[in-house]
Design a protein around this motif. Structure first.
Motif, short mmCIF file in Angstrom:
data_model
loop_
_atom_site.label_atom_id
_atom_site.label_comp_id
_atom_site.label_asym_id
_atom_site.label_seq_id
_atom_site.Cartn_x
_atom_site.Cartn_y
_atom_site.Cartn_z
N ALA A 280 -8.44 -8.59 8.70
CA ALA A 280 -7.63 -9.29 7.69
C ALA A 280 -7.27 -8.33 6.57
CB ALA A 280 -8.40 -10.49 7.16
N ARG A 281 -6.05 -8.44 6.06
CA ARG A 281 -5.61 -7.54 4.99
C ARG A 281 -5.68 -8.24 3.63
NH1 ARG A 281 -1.93 -5.11 8.84
NH2 ARG A 281 -2.72 -3.03 9.25
N ASP A 282 -5.94 -7.45 2.60
CA ASP A 282 -6.05 -7.96 1.24
C ASP A 282 -4.68 -8.49 0.78
OD1 ASP A 282 -5.99 -7.91 -1.65
OD2 ASP A 282 -7.91 -6.86 -1.53
N THR B 153 4.61 4.40 -0.63
CA THR B 153 3.64 4.41 0.47
C THR B 153 3.85 5.68 1.29
OG1 THR B 153 5.06 3.31 2.09
CG2 THR B 153 3.79 1.88 0.61
N GLU B 154 2.95 5.94 2.18
CA GLU B 154 2.90 7.11 3.07
C GLU B 154 2.38 8.32 2.26
OE1 GLU B 154 3.17 5.75 5.88
OE2 GLU B 154 4.20 4.08 4.95
N THR B 155 1.30 8.86 2.76
CA THR B 155 0.59 9.90 2.00
C THR B 155 1.52 11.04 1.58
OG1 THR B 155 -1.42 9.32 3.20
CG2 THR B 155 -1.40 11.45 2.07
N ALA B 156 2.36 11.53 2.49
CA ALA B 156 3.23 12.66 2.14
C ALA B 156 4.18 12.29 1.01
CB ALA B 156 4.01 13.11 3.37
N1 LIG Z 1 1.24 6.30 7.44
C1 LIG Z 1 0.19 6.03 6.48
C2 LIG Z 1 -1.08 5.67 7.22
C3 LIG Z 1 -1.99 4.87 6.34
C4 LIG Z 1 -3.15 4.26 7.10
O1 LIG Z 1 -3.14 4.10 8.33
N2 LIG Z 1 -4.21 3.90 6.36
C5 LIG Z 1 -5.35 3.24 6.93
C6 LIG Z 1 -6.61 3.76 6.27
S1 LIG Z 1 -6.95 5.46 6.62
C7 LIG Z 1 -5.33 1.76 6.59
O2 LIG Z 1 -4.83 1.36 5.56
N3 LIG Z 1 -5.96 0.96 7.45
C8 LIG Z 1 -6.21 -0.42 7.18
C9 LIG Z 1 -5.40 -1.35 8.00
O3 LIG Z 1 -4.47 -0.91 8.70
O4 LIG Z 1 -5.70 -2.54 7.91
C10 LIG Z 1 0.00 7.26 5.56
O5 LIG Z 1 0.32 8.37 5.98
O6 LIG Z 1 -0.43 7.11 4.42
#
Ligand SMILES: N[C@@H](CCC(=O)N[C@@H](CS)C(=O)NCC(=O)O)C(=O)O
Length: 202
Positions: free
Chosen positions: A41-43, A67-70
């Protein structure tokens, strides 16, 4: 409205990379803790700003969501030029900087996930997979990190991202990473940085 940046964060996630970047930039920010639910479940507060439900998610004081780390690293580097975390726009180094900053999300990360989570499956066709193959990605990185920094002669957000991903891959013993002296020397140089130690408590 808060003037601080807000980073949706969990210390066991890719949000650590964005947190490290905010510390390098000496940005004014707050962390919004996100717990991972084993049931998936997501926040709701996170979903309200990022329908992907993923972290890192950065919210700017004007409400803009990055969003997206880069993208977060690129935004922070440009927003805090005094921290000198990116070559100037238009400079000859800018292209190299973008190249390695985007290599992580486009090539290293999917290659790593394919290798670690689909180890028993035949490799995807090289010509179709945007990252080619895991071995091509590692060969490319190995050739690049032989010098101290990826871009010119100083640390940039590209090193931060490549270093964070190689460090992350090391923690779960990724092949050709955890046992690779050149990669480990590079990771060691980056993870000694005070900003990295502040965010990881190391
Ligand atoms: N494409 C995203 C990937 C982000 C990602 O997958 N984050 C994971 C944590 S490392 C996340 O939020 N997972 C929780 C979920 O999907 O519910 C990025 O590069 O920032």
């Amino acid at each position: 409205m808060s003037q601080k940046l807000k980073l949706f964060h969990n210390p066991r996630s890719r949000a650590v990379t964005a947190h490290w970047m905010l510390e390098e930039a000496r940005a004014d920010y707050e962390l919004v803790p996100i717990a991972f639910d084993p049931a998936g479940a997501r926040d709701p507060a996170l979903l309200a700003v990022n329908p992907m439900g993923k972290i890192p998610t950065l919210v700017l004081p004007d409400g803009t969501v990055v969003t997206e780390t880069a993208a977060i690293l690129a935004w922070v580097a440009d927003a805090y030029p005094q921290a000198d975390l990116a070559p100037a726009p238009g400079s000859p180094e800018r292209g190299t900087y973008y190249r390695w900053l985007f290599f992580c999300g486009s090539c290293f990360e999917p290659a790593l996930i394919e290798r670690m989570m689909r180890a028993d499956a035949p490799p995807l066709p090289k010509g179709m997979a945007g990252w080619g193959s895991y071995d091509d990605v590692i060969d490319t990185l190995e050739g690049t990190i032989a010098k101290d920094y990826l871009v010119g002669d100083r640390f940039s957000a590209a090193d931060l991202y490549v270093g964070a991903q190689l460090w992350w891959a090391t923690t779960f013993k990724a092949p050709r990473v955890a046992d690779n002296p050149a990669i480990q020397a590079y990771v060691g140089r980056l993870t000694e940085r005070p900003a990295f130690r502040r965010v990881t408590g190391g």
